[in-house]
Design a protein around this motif. Sequence first.
Motif, PDB file in Angstrom:
ATOM      1  N   LEU A   1       0.841  -1.198   0.000  1.00  0.00           N
ATOM      2  CA  LEU A   1       0.000   0.000   0.000  1.00  0.00           C
ATOM      3  C   LEU A   1       0.878   1.250   0.000  1.00  0.00           C
ATOM      4  O   LEU A   1       0.537   2.272  -0.598  1.00  0.00           O
ATOM      5  N   TYR A   2       2.010   1.143   0.662  1.00  0.00           N
ATOM      6  CA  TYR A   2       2.931   2.266   0.687  1.00  0.00           C
ATOM      7  C   TYR A   2       3.502   2.526  -0.714  1.00  0.00           C
ATOM      8  O   TYR A   2       3.621   3.672  -1.147  1.00  0.00           O
ATOM      9  N   ALA A   3       3.804   1.442  -1.419  1.00  0.00           N
ATOM     10  CA  ALA A   3       4.320   1.596  -2.788  1.00  0.00           C
ATOM     11  C   ALA A   3       3.293   2.312  -3.662  1.00  0.00           C
ATOM     12  O   ALA A   3       3.636   3.208  -4.446  1.00  0.00           O
ATOM     13  N   VAL A   4       2.033   1.950  -3.496  1.00  0.00           N
ATOM     14  CA  VAL A   4       0.960   2.598  -4.268  1.00  0.00           C
ATOM     15  C   VAL A   4       0.871   4.082  -3.908  1.00  0.00           C
ATOM     16  O   VAL A   4       0.812   4.958  -4.782  1.00  0.00           O
TER      17      VAL A   4
ATOM     18  N   THR B   1      -7.088   0.243  -1.334  1.00  0.00           N
ATOM     19  CA  THR B   1      -5.780   0.907  -1.419  1.00  0.00           C
ATOM     20  C   THR B   1      -5.926   2.368  -1.014  1.00  0.00           C
ATOM     21  O   THR B   1      -7.040   2.876  -0.850  1.00  0.00           O
ATOM     22  N   LEU B   2      -4.802   3.050  -0.882  1.00  0.00           N
ATOM     23  CA  LEU B   2      -4.769   4.437  -0.419  1.00  0.00           C
ATOM     24  C   LEU B   2      -4.016   5.298  -1.419  1.00  0.00           C
ATOM     25  O   LEU B   2      -3.180   4.795  -2.172  1.00  0.00           O
ATOM     26  N   THR B   3      -4.279   6.588  -1.395  1.00  0.00           N
ATOM     27  CA  THR B   3      -3.526   7.478  -2.271  1.00  0.00           C
ATOM     28  C   THR B   3      -2.454   8.226  -1.473  1.00  0.00           C
ATOM     29  O   THR B   3      -1.611   8.908  -2.031  1.00  0.00           O
ATOM     30  N   ARG B   4      -2.526   8.100  -0.155  1.00  0.00           N
ATOM     31  CA  ARG B   4      -1.585   8.822   0.704  1.00  0.00           C
ATOM     32  C   ARG B   4      -1.378   7.964   1.942  1.00  0.00           C
ATOM     33  O   ARG B   4      -2.313   7.342   2.430  1.00  0.00           O
ATOM     34  N   MET B   5      -0.139   7.917   2.428  1.00  0.00           N
ATOM     35  CA  MET B   5       0.070   7.080   3.613  1.00  0.00           C
ATOM     36  C   MET B   5       1.055   7.712   4.567  1.00  0.00           C
ATOM     37  O   MET B   5       1.993   8.358   4.133  1.00  0.00           O
TER      38      MET B   5
ATOM     39  N   GLY C   1       9.039  -4.383  -5.611  1.00  0.00           N
ATOM     40  CA  GLY C   1      10.498  -4.386  -5.476  1.00  0.00           C
ATOM     41  C   GLY C   1      11.175  -3.798  -6.713  1.00  0.00           C
ATOM     42  O   GLY C   1      12.097  -2.982  -6.607  1.00  0.00           O
ATOM     43  N   GLU C   2      10.684  -4.188  -7.888  1.00  0.00           N
ATOM     44  CA  GLU C   2      11.253  -3.636  -9.125  1.00  0.00           C
ATOM     45  C   GLU C   2      11.003  -2.126  -9.181  1.00  0.00           C
ATOM     46  O   GLU C   2      11.856  -1.370  -9.658  1.00  0.00           O
ATOM     47  N   PHE C   3       9.821  -1.734  -8.714  1.00  0.00           N
ATOM     48  CA  PHE C   3       9.537  -0.299  -8.753  1.00  0.00           C
ATOM     49  C   PHE C   3      10.499   0.462  -7.841  1.00  0.00           C
ATOM     50  O   PHE C   3      11.021   1.516  -8.211  1.00  0.00           O
ATOM     51  N   SER C   4      10.728  -0.072  -6.656  1.00  0.00           N
ATOM     52  CA  SER C   4      11.660   0.571  -5.722  1.00  0.00           C
ATOM     53  C   SER C   4      13.033   0.716  -6.342  1.00  0.00           C
ATOM     54  O   SER C   4      13.677   1.760  -6.233  1.00  0.00           O
ATOM     55  N   GLY C   5      13.471  -0.362  -7.004  1.00  0.00           N
ATOM     56  CA  GLY C   5      14.782  -0.347  -7.646  1.00  0.00           C
ATOM     57  C   GLY C   5      14.835   0.736  -8.724  1.00  0.00           C
ATOM     58  O   GLY C   5      15.804   1.504  -8.812  1.00  0.00           O
TER      59      GLY C   5
END
Length: 585
Positions: A468-471, A581-585, A537-541
Amino acid sequence: MPVPFNLADALDSALQSAAVQAGLEAAAFVPDVRTADPRHGDYQANGVLAYAKAHKQNPRAVAEKLVAALPAGVTEGYVITVAGPGFINFTLQPATLLAWLRMHDSKDHLRSNAASARHGQTWVVDYSAPNTAKQMHVGHLRSAVIGEAISRILEFSGAKVIRDNHIGDWGTQFGKLIWAYKHHRDEQALASDPIEEFERLYQMGNAAADANPAVLEQARQELVRLQSGDATNLAIWRQINEASLQAFQGIYDLLGIRFDVTLGESFYNDKVDRVYRELSDARLAEESQGALVVFHPEHPRFKTQPFIMRKADGASNYASTDLATALYRALHFHADGIVIVTDFRQADHFEQLFLTVRKWFAAKSYRLPALHHVTFGAVTGEDGKALRTRDGGTIKLKELLAEAEARAYALVSERSADLTEEERRKIAAVVGVASVQYADLSQNRSSDYVFAWDKMISLEGNTAAYLLYAVARIHSIFRKLGLAAGDLAGEAAGTPPETPAEQALARKLVKFADAIRLVNDTLRPHFLCLYLYELAGEFSGFYAADKVAVDDPAVRARRLLLCARTLLVMETGLGLLGLRTLTRM
Ligand code: ARG
């Protein structure tokens, strides 16, 4: 150039046609295309080896012939190599990656492309299904969460899904319960929290009947009165079921579940006679010590272990109602498939049920739906024992979900102290429930599931909070650029993914289709969880390696496109698991 949603499927059919072109015995060739180890490419066809072996040919030569016969659309879209003893490896060209990303641009588009797998089929999904007069406890969580995810994925794959809550609303427990209700009910408690009071009466009735044979006899008579349609007892029974369903709905609302029908055991009361008759006529059922039973002579255990479908006292039971249920689903709902989600301890029951249904339907020429018993392991505490409250009681689901929210609130407050209290409460409500759902879904359902708060409500590891944080982070990228989420600011043209991190992310995105297909085939949602975790994970990278908000418009456009599609796939995938899901966390 149009790019198919499921690239593995498209390669599979291309290889099938190539087999014809290349003069192979095409009917005997199964390409067996799967997602490859990324070091070897995006996809790998493994089927050449088996074919070559069976035909006593050189597998590498067969592979070369197939590759030479592939159409230009495929050879231009991939780097293709023959490797090892005859594997064919396919690596997507950056231009093909770009074309896929550009084309698959909305949730509806993803859905309509995934929807070919089960198009036109009707599936009944039987899940949750608690017994009435008791509250849902932690053991009821798994069926509800797994069943909802499977329903959503079947729907996404094109099926019409009928969510059916097969509640346990009939049976001997009602005699004791009605007895306790008549003698010991607390009107005030009943008015303020009916399910709590019914549960108390249930326990009291049980204890009293155990301790005193006279009570047991009275309870038996209450049951007989209920079964013969006595108006007072029927009214009490109805009141119990209504209160139970209302309490269940409170939990379902938190989990985002809405049933299409609630056809519990009582619904099938008047439908069991037909089952007795048809199974007896077909000589599948026989009398044994007064009971009506089915044996399966071809089965090592069930040739002697009977499937009892009518007890010696003439009463129906779980087997009779489930047989009637199968018939109703086939004839009334025209089900192409039936999925029943319960814990593994009911495996024998459903194996016997399905064996019986197959023979019975064949005898009557009823159309047989696909039958799936989706099982799951036990929920245990970290000590490996059944999960209990501190004083040894069972944990009520509503209390468990409230605790999840409280723990999520603590986590959010620690991480995002700058948000207002109200915002943090809203976020915690989503993160708390999602954490519990995801912890369950992310394990292979066949395993026992260790319930561990600290692992589940955490931003580290394969958890809901991490995803959710990634989103939320992708939302904030768009917010900071003054764009609506997923908006490409008119720069949609873009250039193909270029840097290693861009390419790795794009390669992961196109495999969403494979993850959906895998869950659809296996009815195991953890494959989708694993995919989403790897995607995050790929997005973080990518995000760590490549800056999105750069001045060069072409670079910015292609990175924004990756952000937009990661957001789309993450939100779609989490939604399929039943998470908000969330838009802000
Ligand atoms: N009420 C049952 C239980 O609590 C589950 C029912 C599952 N569905 C079925 N058709 N038997 O174990």
